[in-house]
Motif scaffolding. Sequence first.
Motif, PDB file in Angstrom:
ATOM      1  N   PHE A 162      12.013  13.402   1.787  1.00  0.00           N
ATOM      2  CA  PHE A 162      11.565  13.697   0.375  1.00  0.00           C
ATOM      3  C   PHE A 162      10.939  15.022   0.242  1.00  0.00           C
ATOM      4  O   PHE A 162      10.605  15.377  -0.882  1.00  0.00           O
ATOM      5  N   HIS A 163      10.984  15.952   0.937  1.00  0.00           N
ATOM      6  CA  HIS A 163      10.482  17.373   0.952  1.00  0.00           C
ATOM      7  C   HIS A 163      11.231  17.946  -0.320  1.00  0.00           C
ATOM      8  O   HIS A 163      10.173  18.739  -0.939  1.00  0.00           O
ATOM      9  N   ARG A 164      12.524  17.835  -0.365  1.00  0.00           N
ATOM     10  CA  ARG A 164      12.885  18.710  -1.565  1.00  0.00           C
ATOM     11  C   ARG A 164      12.442  18.583  -2.896  1.00  0.00           C
ATOM     12  O   ARG A 164      12.768  19.123  -3.768  1.00  0.00           O
ATOM     13  N   PHE A 165      12.002  17.252  -2.964  1.00  0.00           N
ATOM     14  CA  PHE A 165      11.465  16.829  -4.413  1.00  0.00           C
ATOM     15  C   PHE A 165      10.159  17.625  -4.776  1.00  0.00           C
ATOM     16  O   PHE A 165       9.787  17.651  -6.034  1.00  0.00           O
ATOM     17  N   GLN A 166       9.322  18.032  -3.778  1.00  0.00           N
ATOM     18  CA  GLN A 166       8.155  18.918  -4.090  1.00  0.00           C
ATOM     19  C   GLN A 166       8.500  19.880  -4.687  1.00  0.00           C
ATOM     20  O   GLN A 166       7.803  20.711  -5.554  1.00  0.00           O
ATOM     21  N   LYS A 167       9.746  20.449  -4.781  1.00  0.00           N
ATOM     22  CA  LYS A 167      10.317  21.754  -5.491  1.00  0.00           C
ATOM     23  C   LYS A 167      10.162  21.280  -6.893  1.00  0.00           C
ATOM     24  O   LYS A 167      10.245  22.283  -7.810  1.00  0.00           O
ATOM     25  N   VAL A 198      -0.368   8.750 -11.343  1.00  0.00           N
ATOM     26  CA  VAL A 198      -0.832   8.740 -12.645  1.00  0.00           C
ATOM     27  C   VAL A 198      -1.426   9.958 -13.251  1.00  0.00           C
ATOM     28  O   VAL A 198      -0.989  10.298 -14.232  1.00  0.00           O
ATOM     29  N   TYR A 199      -2.516  10.613 -12.381  1.00  0.00           N
ATOM     30  CA  TYR A 199      -2.960  11.690 -12.819  1.00  0.00           C
ATOM     31  C   TYR A 199      -2.606  13.208 -12.386  1.00  0.00           C
ATOM     32  O   TYR A 199      -2.928  14.134 -12.645  1.00  0.00           O
ATOM     33  N   ILE A 200      -1.897  13.010 -11.281  1.00  0.00           N
ATOM     34  CA  ILE A 200      -1.508  14.245 -10.521  1.00  0.00           C
ATOM     35  C   ILE A 200       0.096  14.437 -10.754  1.00  0.00           C
ATOM     36  O   ILE A 200       0.786  13.422 -10.832  1.00  0.00           O
ATOM     37  N   ASN A 201       0.585  15.662 -11.146  1.00  0.00           N
ATOM     38  CA  ASN A 201       1.926  15.870 -11.378  1.00  0.00           C
ATOM     39  C   ASN A 201       2.825  15.828 -10.132  1.00  0.00           C
ATOM     40  O   ASN A 201       3.000  16.916  -9.467  1.00  0.00           O
ATOM     41  N   LEU A 202       3.186  14.564  -9.694  1.00  0.00           N
ATOM     42  CA  LEU A 202       3.968  14.397  -8.441  1.00  0.00           C
ATOM     43  C   LEU A 202       5.299  13.880  -8.965  1.00  0.00           C
ATOM     44  O   LEU A 202       5.377  13.092  -9.834  1.00  0.00           O
ATOM     45  N   HIS A 203       6.280  14.417  -8.244  1.00  0.00           N
ATOM     46  CA  HIS A 203       7.600  13.725  -8.429  1.00  0.00           C
ATOM     47  C   HIS A 203       7.658  12.288  -7.868  1.00  0.00           C
ATOM     48  O   HIS A 203       6.779  12.135  -6.718  1.00  0.00           O
ATOM     49  N   THR A 258       8.068  19.954  -8.549  1.00  0.00           N
ATOM     50  CA  THR A 258       6.386  20.164  -9.207  1.00  0.00           C
ATOM     51  C   THR A 258       5.829  21.342  -8.233  1.00  0.00           C
ATOM     52  O   THR A 258       4.732  21.141  -7.600  1.00  0.00           O
ATOM     53  N   PRO A 259       6.211  22.551  -8.245  1.00  0.00           N
ATOM     54  CA  PRO A 259       5.795  23.651  -7.511  1.00  0.00           C
ATOM     55  C   PRO A 259       4.246  24.034  -7.684  1.00  0.00           C
ATOM     56  O   PRO A 259       3.513  24.251  -6.998  1.00  0.00           O
ATOM     57  N   ALA A 260       3.632  23.815  -9.228  1.00  0.00           N
ATOM     58  CA  ALA A 260       2.441  24.211  -9.349  1.00  0.00           C
ATOM     59  C   ALA A 260       1.234  23.239  -8.575  1.00  0.00           C
ATOM     60  O   ALA A 260       0.508  23.469  -8.567  1.00  0.00           O
ATOM     61  N   THR A 261       1.714  21.921  -8.318  1.00  0.00           N
ATOM     62  CA  THR A 261       0.942  20.988  -7.575  1.00  0.00           C
ATOM     63  C   THR A 261       0.696  21.146  -6.193  1.00  0.00           C
ATOM     64  O   THR A 261      -0.365  20.795  -5.672  1.00  0.00           O
TER      65      THR A 261
END
Length: 139
Positions: free
Chosen positions: A30-35, A106-111, A37-40
């Motif tokens: 799942f690491h590629r999905f962190q890209k 819900v509150y944090i911009n996570l993929h 939301t880079p600002a998170t």
Amino acid sequence: MSTLHSAIAPGLIAGVMSIFTSWLWMAVVFHRFQKETPATWRPEGARSHFFSIALQLIAAIGVACLFTLVIRFNVGMFAIGFSGALCFAIAIWAALALPILLESAVYINLHPLVVVGQLLSWLSTSALACLVTAWWLRR
């Protein structure tokens, strides 16, 4: 023998195993999905990896302690073999990790797939801690 003393070895074994399952879920699958939301995300480094490893070990030992108590006090279906261990792992995960991670999402911009990865990572940690503890205490 104290609960901690009985649970420390299986907890450490499960904790080491969970480091690798966490790596598999979060760094490989799942690491590629962190890209998305880079600002998170903070920059990764040795310090963040050390704390992540320490948390996996502490969590596995904690779950192993709780499951050791369940086995010792013969608490219903949870104390019966590997199926009971899996039921307890799912119950403890559903009571702790699931709501915390979902509320954070819900509150944090996570993929959404990063959240799925985190959920699978902590479910793996919980399952490993319970299964290794069940095996360790019954041998």
